[in-house]
Design a protein around this motif. Structure first.
Motif, mmCIF file in Angstrom:
data_model
loop_
_atom_site.group_PDB
_atom_site.id
_atom_site.type_symbol
_atom_site.label_atom_id
_atom_site.label_comp_id
_atom_site.label_asym_id
_atom_site.label_seq_id
_atom_site.Cartn_x
_atom_site.Cartn_y
_atom_site.Cartn_z
ATOM 1 N N ASN A 87 49.088 50.640 40.755
ATOM 2 C CA ASN A 87 47.852 50.546 41.218
ATOM 3 C C ASN A 87 48.698 49.479 42.572
ATOM 4 O O ASN A 87 47.730 48.233 43.501
ATOM 5 C CB ASN A 87 46.687 49.064 40.631
ATOM 6 C CG ASN A 87 47.221 47.886 40.054
ATOM 7 O OD1 ASN A 87 49.081 48.286 39.850
ATOM 8 N ND2 ASN A 87 46.990 47.409 39.659
ATOM 9 N N LYS A 88 49.882 49.327 42.886
ATOM 10 C CA LYS A 88 50.548 48.653 43.461
ATOM 11 C C LYS A 88 50.812 49.311 44.713
ATOM 12 O O LYS A 88 51.001 48.875 45.735
ATOM 13 C CB LYS A 88 52.314 47.712 43.527
ATOM 14 C CG LYS A 88 51.961 47.566 41.867
ATOM 15 C CD LYS A 88 51.389 46.416 41.452
ATOM 16 C CE LYS A 88 51.716 45.772 40.527
ATOM 17 N NZ LYS A 88 50.681 46.434 39.657
ATOM 18 N N ALA A 128 45.960 45.246 32.227
ATOM 19 C CA ALA A 128 45.072 44.333 32.321
ATOM 20 C C ALA A 128 45.035 43.210 32.912
ATOM 21 O O ALA A 128 45.329 42.222 33.618
ATOM 22 C CB ALA A 128 44.971 43.606 30.793
ATOM 23 N N GLY A 129 43.493 43.261 33.736
ATOM 24 C CA GLY A 129 42.440 42.910 34.707
ATOM 25 C C GLY A 129 43.111 42.518 35.851
ATOM 26 O O GLY A 129 42.664 41.938 36.360
ATOM 27 N N GLU A 130 43.892 43.955 36.275
ATOM 28 C CA GLU A 130 43.589 44.080 37.828
ATOM 29 C C GLU A 130 42.936 45.319 38.012
ATOM 30 O O GLU A 130 42.735 45.837 37.404
ATOM 31 C CB GLU A 130 46.036 44.187 37.730
ATOM 32 C CG GLU A 130 46.129 43.705 37.569
ATOM 33 C CD GLU A 130 48.098 43.868 37.546
ATOM 34 O OE1 GLU A 130 48.665 43.771 37.563
ATOM 35 O OE2 GLU A 130 48.400 45.620 37.438
ATOM 36 N N LEU A 131 42.797 45.783 39.670
ATOM 37 C CA LEU A 131 41.890 46.331 40.584
ATOM 38 C C LEU A 131 42.889 47.845 40.588
ATOM 39 O O LEU A 131 43.941 47.803 40.420
ATOM 40 C CB LEU A 131 41.474 45.748 41.368
ATOM 41 C CG LEU A 131 40.483 45.789 42.090
ATOM 42 C CD1 LEU A 131 39.198 45.673 41.675
ATOM 43 C CD2 LEU A 131 40.515 45.724 43.309
ATOM 44 N N ASP A 132 41.893 48.318 40.144
ATOM 45 C CA ASP A 132 42.471 50.251 39.503
ATOM 46 C C ASP A 132 42.221 50.701 41.605
ATOM 47 O O ASP A 132 41.390 50.675 42.223
ATOM 48 C CB ASP A 132 42.014 50.736 38.999
ATOM 49 C CG ASP A 132 42.077 52.277 39.195
ATOM 50 O OD1 ASP A 132 42.559 52.827 40.323
ATOM 51 O OD2 ASP A 132 40.942 52.890 38.451
ATOM 52 N N ILE A 133 43.068 50.377 41.796
ATOM 53 C CA ILE A 133 43.089 51.271 43.708
ATOM 54 C C ILE A 133 42.273 52.766 43.651
ATOM 55 O O ILE A 133 41.461 52.491 44.860
ATOM 56 C CB ILE A 133 44.475 51.756 44.395
ATOM 57 C CG1 ILE A 133 43.974 52.149 46.004
ATOM 58 C CG2 ILE A 133 45.130 52.822 43.546
ATOM 59 C CD1 ILE A 133 45.708 52.230 46.746
ATOM 60 N N TYR A 134 42.274 53.482 42.694
ATOM 61 C CA TYR A 134 41.547 54.119 42.820
ATOM 62 C C TYR A 134 40.238 54.468 42.642
ATOM 63 O O TYR A 134 38.799 54.911 43.257
ATOM 64 C CB TYR A 134 42.054 55.872 41.953
ATOM 65 C CG TYR A 134 41.983 57.274 42.173
ATOM 66 C CD1 TYR A 134 42.917 57.294 42.721
ATOM 67 C CD2 TYR A 134 40.900 57.819 41.063
ATOM 68 C CE1 TYR A 134 42.295 58.571 43.242
ATOM 69 C CE2 TYR A 134 40.810 59.101 42.084
ATOM 70 C CZ TYR A 134 41.799 59.770 42.713
ATOM 71 O OH TYR A 134 41.731 61.066 43.058
ATOM 72 N N HIS A 135 39.349 53.621 41.276
ATOM 73 C CA HIS A 135 37.969 52.958 41.478
ATOM 74 C C HIS A 135 37.791 51.632 41.600
ATOM 75 O O HIS A 135 36.787 51.727 41.879
ATOM 76 C CB HIS A 135 37.689 53.633 39.846
ATOM 77 C CG HIS A 135 38.039 54.016 39.194
ATOM 78 N ND1 HIS A 135 39.445 54.506 38.280
ATOM 79 C CD2 HIS A 135 37.568 55.822 38.895
ATOM 80 C CE1 HIS A 135 39.092 55.917 38.092
ATOM 81 N NE2 HIS A 135 38.455 56.455 38.530
ATOM 82 N N ASN A 136 38.661 51.261 42.209
ATOM 83 C CA ASN A 136 38.091 49.977 42.626
ATOM 84 C C ASN A 136 37.520 49.362 41.455
ATOM 85 O O ASN A 136 36.429 48.181 41.548
ATOM 86 C CB ASN A 136 37.542 49.906 44.101
ATOM 87 C CG ASN A 136 37.471 48.084 44.912
ATOM 88 O OD1 ASN A 136 38.415 47.930 44.744
ATOM 89 N ND2 ASN A 136 36.434 47.839 45.258
ATOM 90 N N ARG A 137 38.097 48.906 40.235
ATOM 91 C CA ARG A 137 37.975 47.966 38.923
ATOM 92 C C ARG A 137 38.201 48.003 38.417
ATOM 93 O O ARG A 137 39.650 47.820 38.360
ATOM 94 C CB ARG A 137 36.938 49.626 38.267
ATOM 95 C CG ARG A 137 35.242 49.773 38.562
ATOM 96 C CD ARG A 137 34.886 50.193 37.536
ATOM 97 N NE ARG A 137 33.715 51.513 38.121
ATOM 98 C CZ ARG A 137 33.271 52.771 37.845
ATOM 99 N NH1 ARG A 137 34.391 53.683 37.283
ATOM 100 N NH2 ARG A 137 32.400 53.323 37.687
ATOM 101 N N ILE A 138 37.719 46.995 37.627
ATOM 102 C CA ILE A 138 39.150 45.862 36.798
ATOM 103 C C ILE A 138 39.491 46.397 35.539
ATOM 104 O O ILE A 138 37.873 47.186 35.014
ATOM 105 C CB ILE A 138 38.660 44.134 36.451
ATOM 106 C CG1 ILE A 138 38.318 43.688 37.678
ATOM 107 C CG2 ILE A 138 39.532 43.554 35.676
ATOM 108 C CD1 ILE A 138 39.661 43.201 38.546
ATOM 109 N N LEU A 139 40.774 46.322 35.170
ATOM 110 C CA LEU A 139 40.986 47.322 34.307
ATOM 111 C C LEU A 139 40.793 46.316 33.007
ATOM 112 O O LEU A 139 41.020 45.459 32.473
ATOM 113 C CB LEU A 139 42.772 47.592 34.618
ATOM 114 C CG LEU A 139 42.962 48.304 33.180
ATOM 115 C CD1 LEU A 139 42.559 49.624 32.845
ATOM 116 C CD2 LEU A 139 44.530 48.928 33.261
ATOM 117 N N GLY A 140 39.582 47.028 31.946
ATOM 118 C CA GLY A 140 39.938 46.094 30.507
ATOM 119 C C GLY A 140 41.284 45.849 29.936
ATOM 120 O O GLY A 140 41.347 44.938 28.920
ATOM 121 N N SER A 141 41.217 46.901 28.921
ATOM 122 C CA SER A 141 42.526 46.033 28.336
ATOM 123 C C SER A 141 43.485 47.579 29.052
ATOM 124 O O SER A 141 43.674 48.565 29.654
ATOM 125 C CB SER A 141 41.894 46.638 26.679
ATOM 126 O OG SER A 141 41.304 48.558 27.135
#
Lengths: 763, 150
Positions: free
Chosen positions: A344-345, A404-417
């Motif tokens: 996701n960088k 964890a806690g970062e944004l996933d570029i593909y879904h634009n969602r925060i990763l929970g764990s």
């Protein structure tokens, strides 16, 4: 926690291990007809005429059915939630056959011998057509696999029948071209992953009969009983209320049994004859005429800056779905989604391409579901990038992976764990990375290590739903009703562990019932790594609701408020110290007027599909004389959230890793020039034996997934993904050449090492 | 044709076709533990004992069994369960479809090999495929079983 997290034995383990009659073929009524299928010898042909007179006259033959005798509603066999994204491109039988093995006629007879004899007496006049066998030539090939005009798609999946395109998919985030142009280092490579057979030990099988009310009952070794009922209803033009599907014990599935390949045939025979009917696929049929993993080609470009930050990932994919489009669009999209979300960088990612029809065995679902294929391509490219940058590949990943806690570029969602960083660190230590990387020349052999990381999902976000019911029985025990299917994973056991934990009761107080579409609450089925996560949450909610009802009922009897009553799983205690055992409460809930049996019922679907992660490390020896790769040691460190049952999770992981090792080194689906499958037995299609796998070592780095039951994520599929790229990386470090086509057979390795003898530097 | 065989200690007469394989005969006679997984002698699922030796029942004609002594897992239930308990405790039975044939081979190995090494165990059991477990858990259970003194 008392039961969750414990390695308790599977509730059905002893019975299945000792050979009790629990599987589909053990339960067939004695008078059932034997069903056999006449299959096409041609990859593409039009049936001009079929003569069944001689076959029908064989003593014991009950019916012979051809394309003239079947309903004409097109359907898909993909085990997916309605409306399925897979194209409705099948008929039960058709006058056009699309691969060697496609169904031509159905025979039902009193016994196998008569059915076989009848098969041999059916005369078919074929007009043989030109097939399209090479998936790279499929688009705009003069041969069209699906010329029919009544094919139907529920969604716009980019289907283009006349161009042999089953599905088209494109995702682009950011400006990939610009980011690649701005990258200091760009690596580019084309990778091929082969079709892979699920090769579960119990082949496909089902039987059917009419019950006392004239309803069609189908007993099948399936992962998807509710989807099978719906598919049968559509294909047989019968109301679903007239169909009941029962799943007994299953001898393995691995996604193969997420496609309903066998059920329609006995069901149709039972409807036509009124008699029980069974079909048991031979191993050869299972190889040639069911489904396999999609073969894929990936063109990958990775761009990074000098420090090793990955800035752009561009993947173009071509997927071979074979003659029919089961799971074609979804396997295709998962291959990109699960491999690009890891990094996701990146400022820009693109994933695009087509799934195409060919005149070969249909592809379908298999463990990993595209992520396995995508992982091989993207992880191989990441390892190549590490080489180009002169960086340690583990360090490169630690710099780039999502946390964890970062944004996933593909879904634009925060990763929970996520504990993938810890998985990488620990795996490095366990394999002895610093001492072994990249390689050591032992004279005749070279020893080397390689690595890869991966992620999967847990259930299908926003789509799949599971329900569960827990009943308090009259004697104080519980019945847990599930619609999910334990195909050997132990899911019935871990779901019972979850219920027992919530209800604070011993595991043996829980009776598990799954799955029977007449009785079980709805569940989409066991696939997409959903059972522990999605059905698990439904169980936790249902058990929680029942627990509250138990306390409320006791409070009513004690004239107290529910909050004043405590429940330790066996005894309810009121504010005045009055005690009521669960057994007493259970008895009182079913005796006399105005009573109500207590039950908890819940459905669960998740808006997210939290990924489990694996860091995989391979330690191999390559023979310089022959190119043979021997896997000595494989370490996998897994983040599946909370481990619900460490023994079952460990063995499931070991099994998935070995399937990945099979993909990497041995399993090779080969066709002859006319489209006949050459690898149609375990003689010619080699799955790993005990001697082929070296040591497999599995470790867990637990994280806590906030949306999962007790913090759990999935484990079933993710474990299959890392071996292929990690072993390919190790081979590269051993012989200095990248292998881009699986499996890594001695011939390919030897050819690669002799082609590039000078390049034996580290990656 | 008619054959007389001893199955799990019981003498019995069976009517079999000349081309009938033993696996089908045994299943038809009610021994559901006997499974067919491959038809090409690769998978080991159909393993039973003939005169005490592990034998692939898919690759032998029933007609050849006249006068022979056949053992299925039902005939060694106690010992099979003792090993199955170790297998299940390890979590290593998974789908279980291969287990009866595998267990028959393990029990035969225990009779045949004294104090085998890991390599010898793996070699003995190589003809028994398993697609679920990845073999590691089975090996752990086998080693525990071999340490158990009768």
């Amino acid at each position: 926690m008392k039961i969750v997290g414990k390695g308790v034995a599977k509730i059905d383990g002893l019975a299945i291990a000792t050979g009790k009659p629990l599987y589909t073929d053990d339960l067939v009524p004695a008078n059932a007809l034997t069903v056999k299928i006449l299959r096409s010898p041609h990859a593409a042909a039009r049936i001009k005429a079929i003569d069944t007179v001689a076959a029908e006259s064989v003593e014991g033959v009950a019916c012979v059915l051809t394309h003239k005798d079947v309903p004409q509603a097109r359907f898909t066999l993909a085990g997916q939630t309605y409306p399925e994204p897979s194209p409705y491109d099948r008929l039960i039988l058709e006058d056009l056959v699309r691969y060697v093995g496609d169904e031509v006629a159905i025979v039902a007879a009193a016994d196998e011998r008569a059915a076989q004899k009848a098969l041999e007496l059916i005369k078919v006049d074929y007009e043989v057509l030109t097939p399209v066998l090479d998936f790279e030539q499929a688009i705009d090939h003069p041969a069209v696999v699906h010329p029919e005009t009544d094919l139907h798609c529920n969604f716009d999946i980019g289907h283009n029948r006349l161009r042999n395109i089953a599905a088209t998919h494109k995702v682009e985030v950011g400006d990939v071209a610009a980011e690649l142009a701005a990258s200091a280092v760009v690596v580019e490579e084309t990778y091929y992953t082969q079709a892979q057979a699920q090769a579960m030990m119990e082949t496909y099988r089902a039987f059917s009969y009419l019950d006392h009310a004239g309803r069609l009952v189908v007993v099948s070794s399936t992962q998807i009983p509710f989807h099978v009922r719906r598919q049968l209803a559509r294909a047989l033009e019968l109301p679903a209320s007239r169909i009941r599907v029962i799943k007994p014990r299953i001898g393995g599935g691995f996604g193969g049994k997420q496609t309903a390949v066998a059920e329609i045939f006995p069901a149709l025979v039972t409807l036509r004859t009124g008699r029980p009917a069974k079909i048991v696929y031979e191993r050869r049929e299972t190889f040639t005429a069911t489904n396999s993993r999609h073969a894929m080609r990936f063109k990958v470009r990775l761009g990074a800056d000098r420090d090793g930050l990955i800035r752009a990932i561009d993947v173009e994919c071509l997927s071979d779905t074979g003659a029919y489009g089961e799971h074609a669009p979804t396997v295709f999209s998962v291959a990109g989604e699960k491999s690009l979300s890891l990094y996701n960088k990146a400022r820009a990612v693109r994933y695009a391409g087509h799934a195409v029809y060919t005149n070969k065995l249909p592809a379908g679902a298999m463990r990993g579901y595209g992520a396995t294929q995508g992982c091989f391509a993207v992880e191989s490219a990441v390892n190549k990038l590490a080489g180009a940058l002169g960086l340690d590949p583990s360090a490169l990943r630690l710099k780039n992976i999502i946390r964890a806690g970062e944004l996933d570029i593909y879904h634009n969602r925060i990763l929970g764990s996520a504990s993938l960083d810890r998985c990488i660190e620990r795996g490095r230590e366990l394999i002895g990375w610093d001492e072994k990387y990249p390689s050591r020349d032992l004279g005749g052999k070279v020893r080397a290590v390689g690595m890869a990381v991966t992620m999967q999902g847990s259930g299908i976000a926003g789509i799949d739903t599971a329900s569960a019911e827990v009943r308090l029985n009259d004697d104080g025990n519980y019945t847990l009703l599930l619609g999910s299917t334990d195909m050997g994973t132990g899911s019935d056991t871990i779901l019972a562990q979850m219920a027992a934990e919530v209800l604070q009761t011993p595991l043996d107080a829980i009776i598990v019932h799954a799955a029977d579409t007449d009785v079980s609450p709805f569940d989409t089925g066991s696939y997409a790594s959903s059972t522990a996560y999605v059905t698990g949450m439904a169980v936790v909610k249902a058990a929680g609701e029942l627990r509250e009802k138990i306390i409320a009922a006791a409070a009513g009897l004690m004239n107290a408020a529910p909050a004043e009553v405590t429940f330790d799983g066996a005894v309810l205690t009121g504010p005045a110290g009055d005690r009521l055992t669960l057994a007493e409460l259970a008895q009182r809930s079913v005796v006399g007027p105005d009573r109500r049996q207590l039950a908890g019922y819940a459905s669960h679907g998740s808006p997210v599909s939290p990924p489990p992660f694996v860091a995989g490390f391979a330690d191999v020896e390559v023979d310089k004389e022959t190119g043979k790769v021997e896997l000595l040691d494989y370490v996998a460190v897994i983040d599946c959230g909370t481990v619900i049952n460490p023994n079952l999770a460990r063995v499931q992981a070991e099994g998935g890793l070995v399937q990945g090792i099979g993909l990497a080194l041995y399993e090779d689906v080969r066709y002859d020039e006319r489209g006949g499958l050459q690898t149609n037995s375990f003689m010619t299609y080699k799955i790993p034996s005990r001697k082929d796998v070296g040591a497999i070592r599995v470790f867990f780095e637990e994280s806590y997934e906030p949306t999962g039951p007790f913090g759990a994520k999935s484990i079933g599929e993710v474990v299959a993904n890392t071996p292929a790229p990690a072993i390919a990386h190790a081979v590269r470090n051993a012989v200095g050449a990248w292998l881009t086509r699986l499996p890594l057979t001695p011939e390919k390795v030897y050819a690669a090492m002799t082609k590039q003898p000078k390049e034996r530097t580290c990656t | 044709m008619r054959i007389e065989v001893t199955i799990n200690g019981h003498k019995t007469a069976l009517e079999v076709a000349p081309d009938e394989i033993l696996a089908d005969t045994l299943r038809a006679a009610g021994f559901a533990s006997v499974r067919r997984g491959c038809d090409t002698t690769n998978c080991g699922l159909c393993t039973v004992w003939v005169d005490g030796r592990p034998t692939l029942s898919c690759a032998i004609l029933a007609a050849r069994m006249d006068g022979r002594d056949i053992t299925t897992i039902e005939g060694v239930a106690g010992e099979a369960e003792a090993f199955a308990r170790l297998l299940v405790a390890e979590g290593a039975e998974q789908c279980g479809f291969c287990s009866p044939g595998f267990i028959m081979t393990v029990l035969a190995m225990k009779r045949e090999l004294a104090d085998p090494t890991d390599d010898e165990i793996i070699h003995y059991l190589t003809g028994n495929l398993c697609r679920c477990t990845g073999y590691m858990g089975q090996l752990r259970a086998v080693k525990k079983f071999l340490e158990v003194r009768p």
